[in-house]
Enzyme design. Sequence first.
Site, PDB file in Angstrom:
ATOM      1  N   CYS A 190      36.776  26.146  19.682  1.00  0.00           N
ATOM      2  CA  CYS A 190      37.583  26.326  20.899  1.00  0.00           C
ATOM      3  C   CYS A 190      39.089  26.299  20.623  1.00  0.00           C
ATOM      4  CB  CYS A 190      37.218  25.273  21.936  1.00  0.00           C
ATOM      5  SG  CYS A 190      37.770  23.616  21.475  1.00  0.00           S
TER       6      CYS A 190
ATOM      7  N   ASP B 227       2.769  10.476   2.794  1.00  0.00           N
ATOM      8  CA  ASP B 227       3.680  11.408   3.439  1.00  0.00           C
ATOM      9  C   ASP B 227       2.879  12.458   4.203  1.00  0.00           C
ATOM     10  OD1 ASP B 227       5.996  12.525   4.195  1.00  0.00           O
ATOM     11  OD2 ASP B 227       6.523  13.383   2.248  1.00  0.00           O
TER      12      ASP B 227
ATOM     13  N   CYS C  40      37.211  17.259  17.937  1.00  0.00           N
ATOM     14  CA  CYS C  40      37.761  18.296  18.791  1.00  0.00           C
ATOM     15  C   CYS C  40      38.084  17.658  20.139  1.00  0.00           C
ATOM     16  CB  CYS C  40      36.716  19.399  18.942  1.00  0.00           C
ATOM     17  SG  CYS C  40      36.909  20.372  20.428  1.00  0.00           S
TER      18      CYS C  40
ATOM     19  N   LYS D 108       2.851   4.536   0.865  1.00  0.00           N
ATOM     20  CA  LYS D 108       3.283   5.148   2.120  1.00  0.00           C
ATOM     21  C   LYS D 108       2.970   6.640   2.009  1.00  0.00           C
ATOM     22  CE  LYS D 108       7.141   5.303   5.345  1.00  0.00           C
ATOM     23  NZ  LYS D 108       7.248   6.727   5.578  1.00  0.00           N
TER      24      LYS D 108
ATOM     25  N   TYR E 281      -4.925   2.898   7.952  1.00  0.00           N
ATOM     26  CA  TYR E 281      -4.105   1.788   7.469  1.00  0.00           C
ATOM     27  C   TYR E 281      -3.663   0.776   8.533  1.00  0.00           C
ATOM     28  CZ  TYR E 281      -0.383   5.088   8.783  1.00  0.00           C
ATOM     29  OH  TYR E 281       0.408   5.979   9.440  1.00  0.00           O
TER      30      TYR E 281
ATOM     31  N   CYS F  56      34.920  22.896  25.333  1.00  0.00           N
ATOM     32  CA  CYS F  56      34.517  23.408  24.022  1.00  0.00           C
ATOM     33  C   CYS F  56      33.054  23.824  24.077  1.00  0.00           C
ATOM     34  CB  CYS F  56      34.726  22.356  22.943  1.00  0.00           C
ATOM     35  SG  CYS F  56      34.094  22.886  21.337  1.00  0.00           S
TER      36      CYS F  56
ATOM     37  N   LYS G 110      11.182   2.421  -0.274  1.00  0.00           N
ATOM     38  CA  LYS G 110      11.192   3.853  -0.583  1.00  0.00           C
ATOM     39  C   LYS G 110      11.376   4.108  -2.088  1.00  0.00           C
ATOM     40  CE  LYS G 110      11.047   6.384   2.647  1.00  0.00           C
ATOM     41  NZ  LYS G 110      11.787   6.784   3.801  1.00  0.00           N
TER      42      LYS G 110
ATOM     43  N   CYS H 163      39.879  22.831  16.302  1.00  0.00           N
ATOM     44  CA  CYS H 163      38.447  23.056  16.410  1.00  0.00           C
ATOM     45  C   CYS H 163      38.165  24.523  16.094  1.00  0.00           C
ATOM     46  CB  CYS H 163      37.970  22.723  17.822  1.00  0.00           C
ATOM     47  SG  CYS H 163      36.272  23.238  18.125  1.00  0.00           S
TER      48      CYS H 163
ATOM     49  N   GLU I 238       0.843  -1.201   0.000  1.00  0.00           N
ATOM     50  CA  GLU I 238       0.000   0.000   0.000  1.00  0.00           C
ATOM     51  C   GLU I 238       0.876   1.248   0.000  1.00  0.00           C
ATOM     52  OE1 GLU I 238      -1.604   0.426   4.325  1.00  0.00           O
ATOM     53  OE2 GLU I 238      -1.442  -1.718   3.956  1.00  0.00           O
TER      54      GLU I 238
HETATM   55  S1  IVH Z   1       2.025   1.151   8.890  1.00  0.00           S
HETATM   56  C1  IVH Z   1       3.502  -0.705  12.541  1.00  0.00           C
HETATM   57  N1  IVH Z   1       1.170   2.056   6.609  1.00  0.00           N
HETATM   58  O1  IVH Z   1       5.085   5.814   7.909  1.00  0.00           O
HETATM   59  C2  IVH Z   1       3.518   0.010  11.281  1.00  0.00           C
HETATM   60  N2  IVH Z   1       2.542   3.467   7.927  1.00  0.00           N
HETATM   61  O2  IVH Z   1       7.884   5.382   8.614  1.00  0.00           O
HETATM   62  C3  IVH Z   1       2.773   1.263  11.367  1.00  0.00           C
HETATM   63  N3  IVH Z   1       2.911   5.669   6.973  1.00  0.00           N
HETATM   64  O3  IVH Z   1       4.788   6.376  11.336  1.00  0.00           O
HETATM   65  C4  IVH Z   1       2.800   2.014  10.167  1.00  0.00           C
HETATM   66  N4  IVH Z   1       1.705   5.376   5.165  1.00  0.00           N
HETATM   67  O4  IVH Z   1       3.174   7.574   9.781  1.00  0.00           O
HETATM   68  C5  IVH Z   1       1.896   2.303   7.692  1.00  0.00           C
HETATM   69  N5  IVH Z   1       0.307   2.742   4.583  1.00  0.00           N
HETATM   70  C6  IVH Z   1       1.014   2.990   5.666  1.00  0.00           C
HETATM   71  C7  IVH Z   1       1.663   4.226   5.870  1.00  0.00           C
HETATM   72  C8  IVH Z   1       2.418   4.415   7.017  1.00  0.00           C
HETATM   73  C9  IVH Z   1       2.454   6.216   5.837  1.00  0.00           C
HETATM   74  C10 IVH Z   1       3.800   6.342   7.945  1.00  0.00           C
HETATM   75  C11 IVH Z   1       3.387   6.260   9.372  1.00  0.00           C
HETATM   76  C12 IVH Z   1       4.572   5.716  10.119  1.00  0.00           C
HETATM   77  C13 IVH Z   1       5.662   5.990   9.156  1.00  0.00           C
HETATM   78  C14 IVH Z   1       6.796   5.040   9.376  1.00  0.00           C
END
Ligand code: IVH
Length: 697
Positions: free
Chosen positions: A430, A135, A445, A133, A245, A451, A333, A427, A131
């Site tokens: 300092c 942002d 340093c 991710k 989610y 420092c 990612k 440094c 699914e």
């Molecule tokens: S599952 C235990 N599903 O990504 C797992 N997270 O980097 C809980 N996020 O803090 C997260 N889309 O804010 C999950 N489809 C998705 C997501 C998602 C965005 C975010 C979420 C989490 C962060 C982790």
Amino acid sequence: MNDADRLRPDSITTLEDIAVSPLLEELATLIRYHDSRYHGEDNPEISDADYDALVALNKEIEDAFPAQIRHDSPSVRVGAAPSSTFGKVTHSQPMLSLSNAFDKTDIEEFIARIGRFLALESTEPLIFTAEPKIDGLSISLRYEAGTLVQAATRGDGSVGEDVTANVRQIKDIPQQITQSRIPPPDMLEVRGEIYMTKADFAALNERQAETGSKPFANPRNAAAGSLRQKDASITAARPLHFFAYASGTISEPVSDTHHGFLSYLSECGFVVNSLTRLCHNAEELVASWQDINTQRPHLEYDIDGVVYKVNRHDWQQRLGQVSRAPRWAIAHKFAAEQAETTLLDIDIQVGRTGALTPVARLEPVPVGGVTVSNATLHNEDELRRKNIRIGDKVILQRAGDVIPQIVRVIESRRDGSERGFIFPDKCPVCQHPAIRPDGEAVRRCTGGFTCEAQRLERLKHFVSRNAMDIDGLGERQIELFVEKGWVNTIADIFRLTAREDEIASLERMGQKSAENLVNAINAARTNDLSRVIFGLGIRQIGQATARLLAQHYRSLRGLMDACHHAQDNTATAYTDLVAIDQIGVSVADDLILFFADDAHKEMVQDLLGEIQPPPPEQPEESVISGKVIVFTGTLSTLSRTEAKAQAERLGARVSGSISAKTDYLVAGADAGSKTRKAAELGVTILTEDSWRALIKS
Ligand code: IVH
């Protein structure tokens, strides 16, 4: 001012005079808003200089039109309370983060790791969801008997902020669960992401520009800024959305699978992402990722990868988590975004451990939605390896939240005016020698506490969010208090409570904020021990290791004494330290070195006079609590990693080698020399069956 006053001839000098009033009102609102970002949230949106410019502009107008000065003018506000912060909410289950994968190999390893952990037969189907991710910012919604009763931000994962009133303004979030097939569970926590669409973000920024407010850097910041408003009507006016989610705590399960749970949520009136797919192997996962990546530019919202999750809930349960990330999920990612710019200069920053880090000052350039003007250059080898010269045209890269990096220099664009950079051996703060031990990449340093840069960075680290997390005490306040000479050491932070009046008289403060700060500092005196240990800023001691140490030693004094004794690496204190799972010789050495330093000992001693961190809660009480267990041989019903995780969950300590301290040796098939050694030492040896019986009892 009443109407009669306003109409007095000496207060109206020109027509502009009348237009001044809305301007002053706007400025008062704006300055109040930034005050609250600064004090209340410790998350300023604008620079100090920009803030000062607003205040100066306000003052200039007031000086020109004294009759128009508002009763709540920012320049005369006496002890006006900057908004207090949100209430705290302890999550019933921590809100986890995700580990990252970048290519197919990472995905294959992820799948293999899970197969090994669960000791799956190769024929057993292991199904995942894929699914997007999102942002945005994660949120946990609590429903009791189907009614929304609480919404909390992620915060540090354990404790978040109560934003219920604001969340009630978001239309995608049902106030009431409307599913009619089955009655709603007594308690259901729904977790997901709040976000702003790209179009709404652009429109909001246009409005910000029209009103002279600073634009938001990206949709995520805009969503966060819109949600964390003390006045929920502002949130209501901002277009926020939500994707569900995951679940948090749930009183009775509604599905055996994640996919089933998402369908249930959708029936309940939540929005779940329609791009979610079921996948059966690495190829299918990567195909989903590619598909979503292709759609990415056309989506209405920002995404930064694809999350893969084990579909079966019982397997998720067994897999559990490592540190703060589940073993059953991973974020794949997207490739980082790149841009070209000019390297204007190189500065050297001195970090908390004295590390000298070169930082690139760049011609500002937008990359992936934010304007970047600084990038890390890591260390001197990196500078040499990339053959970086001041004046070079460079390729800059930003991947998600990661600090921007310079990927390479465009050598063909050089015109001879570029200059090399000589890495300093002193440094810059300092002037103490900066030394690079053989085999290390980092030059440090040697000034230690003398420092100023190191001292300041250590103090900032100590109060940072993952360490002591003191409301209203951020980096800028620390800088100010150090400058005033009120804070030199971490213990001094607690002595600030004797300076409430002095703090109240500071610019941009006031009685109420000073009082809040003093209360927050006092509350931090009983922060968890692991936060204190992490806050000390010992090399290699991150949050997870700090938690292990807190669990093991149970007091700061205990840890300090143990490290003192462990200086002799033949002492039991040393064997004990390195036997803690995940603490190797190198981490142990850094700990020992830290506490061997008299200045550090004095610092901790001083701190102990100010704080009383409670020992961590004992893990689940069980027959094996506190026992030391060693596993050997092949177990037939579960993997070694799962067995280990299970034992730790029940409060036992798992060690890799047999010693007189071992309580049980669990011997699977083909157990070797460990069994012999255990027998010699009189350690109880258990078969896999008797082990299972023991932990069930
Ligand atoms: S599952 C235990 N599903 O990504 C797992 N997270 O980097 C809980 N996020 O803090 C997260 N889309 O804010 C999950 N489809 C998705 C997501 C998602 C965005 C975010 C979420 C989490 C962060 C982790």
